[in-house]
Design an enzyme around this catalytic site. Structure first.
Site, short mmCIF file in Angstrom:
data_model
loop_
_atom_site.label_atom_id
_atom_site.label_comp_id
_atom_site.label_asym_id
_atom_site.label_seq_id
_atom_site.Cartn_x
_atom_site.Cartn_y
_atom_site.Cartn_z
N THR A 46 7.39 1.54 5.99
CA THR A 46 7.68 2.80 5.30
C THR A 46 8.64 3.67 6.10
O THR A 46 9.56 4.28 5.55
CB THR A 46 6.38 3.58 5.05
N TYR A 109 1.18 3.83 -6.71
CA TYR A 109 1.43 4.41 -8.03
C TYR A 109 0.50 3.86 -9.12
O TYR A 109 -0.06 4.63 -9.90
CB TYR A 109 2.89 4.23 -8.46
N TYR A 135 -2.02 -2.98 4.76
CA TYR A 135 -1.66 -1.61 5.10
C TYR A 135 -2.32 -0.65 4.12
O TYR A 135 -1.98 -0.63 2.93
CB TYR A 135 -0.13 -1.48 5.06
N ARG A 140 0.17 7.82 0.63
CA ARG A 140 1.40 7.36 -0.02
C ARG A 140 1.13 6.54 -1.28
O ARG A 140 1.96 6.50 -2.18
CB ARG A 140 2.24 6.52 0.95
N LYS A 164 -3.85 -2.20 8.96
CA LYS A 164 -3.27 -0.97 9.49
C LYS A 164 -3.91 0.15 8.70
O LYS A 164 -3.61 0.37 7.53
CB LYS A 164 -1.74 -0.95 9.32
N ILE A 206 0.03 0.90 15.00
CA ILE A 206 1.42 0.77 14.57
C ILE A 206 1.91 2.19 14.39
O ILE A 206 1.50 2.90 13.48
CB ILE A 206 1.56 -0.05 13.27
#
Length: 293
Positions: A46, A109, A135, A140, A164, A206
């Site tokens: 990202t 989304y 992830y 997000r 993550k 990360i």
């Protein structure tokens, strides 16, 4: 997968002032983090603004980092999305020979159910020739992968080796750490709670800030992993203001302002993101001056 214990960094994509990819700056950033003691590199996550890169630009970033790294550090490639079939197709058609694993974000989304998330990563795991790092970043994606879903995936697919975890929820992280299989890595995706997660048994991070202040942040993580809590805490508290600052106006605007101060790249980002304000730059520049005074 001991190569992913410690500090990995989600590399930015540096841009020239005209927003073209600045490959010279990217090489310099790779050198900066390697010299700073980072354990592994994450490409096209990202933070790389991968959502606004063309297919050709993504390949340029990959080629540049692979060449600059020259096999010195392990590397993870970001391949994810909210169209399961497209992610599977990309996994099957991407040359992954230079990468040790794939970082794949939970579908954004669409807001799938937990079963939908499980089925998505089942398809990803079955298609991937490389180990998978799931992830979870609900800020997000608009959906949270619950610990029980992560544990189910970890138990059912041996090539899903890590998560993550970027929910920013230390309680959720501790539930993962409590119930995950012994060889499964719980990696922080949140710079601010990295050290508490490491102290609770996490494998590292990360990081975003770790690519700016590579020496200090990676040493903090190593100290935490070694059980030297007092020294690790000292570094953590020293870096805390900058962690707040770099996310104050969104990522990667903040970390690119740090790179501007370090003369590693411009602070340029691509729309719909905008460059850090002068007020934020001043805070980050002052912090950097004080850190290296």
């Amino acid at each position: 997968m001991k190569k992913f214990i410690g500090t990995g960094v989600a590399l930015v994509t540096p841009f020239n002032k005209d927003t073209s990819v600045d490959t010279i700056a990217l090489v310099n950033i790779v050198e900066h983090v390697i010299e700073g003691g980072i354990e592994y590199l994450v490409v096209l996550g990202t933070t790389a603004e991968s959502a606004v890169l063309t297919t050709e630009e993504k390949q340029l970033v990959i080629d540049t980092v692979v060449k600059a790294n020259n096999k010195r550090l392990p590397m993870i490639l970001g391949i994810g999305g909210n169209n399961t079939a497209a992610v599977v197709d990309e996994l099957k058609n991407t040359d992954l020979q230079d990468f040790d694993a794939v970082l794949s974000v939970s579908p954004y989304y669409n807001k799938p159910t937990q079963e939908g998330i499980y089925q998505h990563f089942k398809a990803v795991a079955e298609a991937s020739p490389k180990p998978i790092v799931v992830y979870n970043v609900p800020g997000r994606t608009a959906s949270n992968i619950l610990p029980e879903t992560i544990i189910r995936l970890a138990n059912d697919f041996k090539n899903i080796i890590a998560v993550k975890e970027a929910a920013g929820d230390i309680v959720q992280a501790m539930r993962l750490l409590k119930d995950a299989p012994e060889d499964f890595l719980v990696i922080s995706g949140d710079d601010m709670i990295t050290l508490p997660m490491v102290n609770a048994g996490g494998a590292g991070v990360i990081s975003v800030i770790g690519q700016g202040y590579a020496k200090e942040f990676s040493e903090m993580v190593r100290l935490g992993l070694a059980g030297n809590i007092k020294a690790a805490n000292e570094l953590h508290y020293q870096l805390m203001p900058a962690i707040d600052y770099i996310f104050e106006e969104g990522n990667p605007a903040g970390i690119k302002a740090v790179f501007e101060k370090l003369n590693l790249s411009t602070a340029t980002v691509r729309l719909p993101l905008i460059e850090a304000s002068e007020a934020l730059k001043e805070k980050l520049h002052n912090f950097t001056d004080a850190l290296y005074a």
